[in-house]
Design a protein around this motif. Structure first.
Motif, PDB file in Angstrom:
ATOM      1  N   VAL A 128      -0.265   3.916  11.447  1.00  0.00           N
ATOM      2  CA  VAL A 128      -1.111   3.354  10.389  1.00  0.00           C
ATOM      3  C   VAL A 128      -0.447   2.051   9.943  1.00  0.00           C
ATOM      4  O   VAL A 128       0.402   2.052   9.051  1.00  0.00           O
ATOM      5  N   ALA A 131       0.806  -1.211   0.000  1.00  0.00           N
ATOM      6  CA  ALA A 131       0.000   0.000   0.000  1.00  0.00           C
ATOM      7  C   ALA A 131       0.843   1.265   0.000  1.00  0.00           C
ATOM      8  O   ALA A 131       0.339   2.343  -0.313  1.00  0.00           O
ATOM      9  N   TYR A 160      -7.493   3.259   5.250  1.00  0.00           N
ATOM     10  CA  TYR A 160      -6.617   2.575   6.185  1.00  0.00           C
ATOM     11  C   TYR A 160      -6.857   3.127   7.587  1.00  0.00           C
ATOM     12  O   TYR A 160      -7.076   4.325   7.769  1.00  0.00           O
ATOM     13  N   ASP A 196      -1.192  -0.593   8.127  1.00  0.00           N
ATOM     14  CA  ASP A 196      -1.285  -1.077   6.746  1.00  0.00           C
ATOM     15  C   ASP A 196      -0.475  -0.234   5.766  1.00  0.00           C
ATOM     16  O   ASP A 196      -0.286  -0.630   4.613  1.00  0.00           O
ATOM     17  N   LEU A 197      -0.019   0.943   6.205  1.00  0.00           N
ATOM     18  CA  LEU A 197       0.858   1.770   5.371  1.00  0.00           C
ATOM     19  C   LEU A 197       2.296   1.766   5.889  1.00  0.00           C
ATOM     20  O   LEU A 197       3.168   2.426   5.326  1.00  0.00           O
TER      21      LEU A 197
END
Length: 332
Positions: free
Chosen positions: A265, A32, A292, A267-268
């Motif tokens: 964050v 991502a 996200y 997922d990033l």
């Protein structure tokens, strides 16, 4: 003396590990963000090494326990220089692999926020992030957008040219067409007005007739729809929703307005402390559109569990539209 085949095998193994060490820098596609790609690429390559070593060590341990479990008296070990040299070289190769792979990632500007290394591509767009119990606040400065559209807009201190009166009501004068510009902060250079209602500053509404071409100065408009807006040097603010454009370098300058927080964050691949009186940076480039989850990763009081937010990665055009709509929404 060590057998040549054994030396060749060790050299091949070492070369393979070093090639794997180079992979994290390039293993950024399919994730991502570039930050997540670098971190997860390193984790994967370390697992490639750790799993075989774990299986080998545990296998030797289990075999040794099984074979010598019934031995009554322990026997002294014998010197084996080949074995000692082999495991010393193997250990050195593994440590070299871990060092090279880790150095590449830790030196990556998308991971090491304070790195002075040049960021690939265009200059990073800066967004200010403020943690404040129990919300996340975001500020976008020096915003410039061309060709933006927005609906249900309320504006004050604007000038309107070439509009047509559609209706006169108790709420104000319904107009359509024409162009609108800002007479206040100068951020709205121009826009094509589709429709809207002049609510203040136009004098007595009864003096206007349907179909009349009008011009207004320093009036307020509500419920307007506009197209082709040109906005320059604007400041956009949002709370608990951070929006970033896909494929653009982003620098997040993170701080706190009260006490300790942490911007996270997962997922990033983003995490940075938010400290009062200090600005810490994260540099990243989102590579996938989507939403996200944003957390506070530092216990900050009774509302800590509710200090959540959303990071939205949008295409450049959707990002520009969001900036324009959010700025217009704040003008009324």
């Amino acid at each position: 003396m060590i057998n040549r085949k054994r030396v060749g095998a060790m050299a091949l193994y070492g070369a393979t590990l070093l090639l794997m060490a180079v992979e994290p820098a390039a293993a950024q596609s399919g994730y991502a963000s570039t930050t997540e790609g670098a971190i997860r690429g390193l984790n994967s390559n370390l697992i490639y090494v750790a799993v075989p070593i774990t299986i080998l060590v545990e296998g030797i341990l289990i075999y040794t326990v099984w074979k010598y479990s019934k031995t009554d008296e322990a026997k002294p070990t014998q010197e084996n220089r080949r074995l000692e040299i082999t495991w010393t070289v193997a250990t050195a190769v593994i440590l070299l692999f871990v060092g090279v792979a880790s150095y590449q990632v830790l030196g990556n500007p998308y991971v090491a926020a304070e790195s002075q290394a040049e960021i690939p591509g265009e200059a990073a767009e800066e967004i200010e992030v403020y943690g404040q119990k129990y919300n996340w606040n975001f500020v976008y400065r020096n915003v410039s957008v061309d060709g933006a559209s927005a609906t249900d807009v309320s504006m004050t201190n604007v000038s309107i040219e070439g509009a047509t009166v559609e209706n006169v009501t108790d709420e104000g004068i319904v107009i359509s067409g024409g162009s609108v510009s800002s007479a206040g902060d100068g951020a709205l250079d121009s826009a094509s007005l589709v429709n809207g209602t002049v609510t203040a500053g136009a004098g007595n509404p009864s003096q206007y007739e349907t179909g009349e071409q009008v011009r207004f100065t320093d009036v307020s408009v509500s419920g307007a729809a506009i197209e082709g807006a040109s906005i320059t040097d604007a400041t956009v603010k949002s709370t608990n929703t951070l929006v970033m454009p896909k494929g653009q370098n982003i620098r997040l300058n993170i701080t706190s307005r009260d006490w300790l927080h942490a911007f996270h964050v997962p997922d990033l691949g983003l995490k940075q402390d938010a400290l009062p009186g200090q600005s810490n940076s994260i540099v990243t480039r989102p590579t996938k559109t989507g939403e996200y989850q944003l957390y506070c990763a530092e216990y900050c009081g009774v509302g800590h569990s509710g200090m959540l937010g959303t990071v939205e990665v949008r295409s450049q055009s959707n990002y520009d539209s969001w900036l324009a709509q959010t700025w217009f929404s704040a003008q009324g």
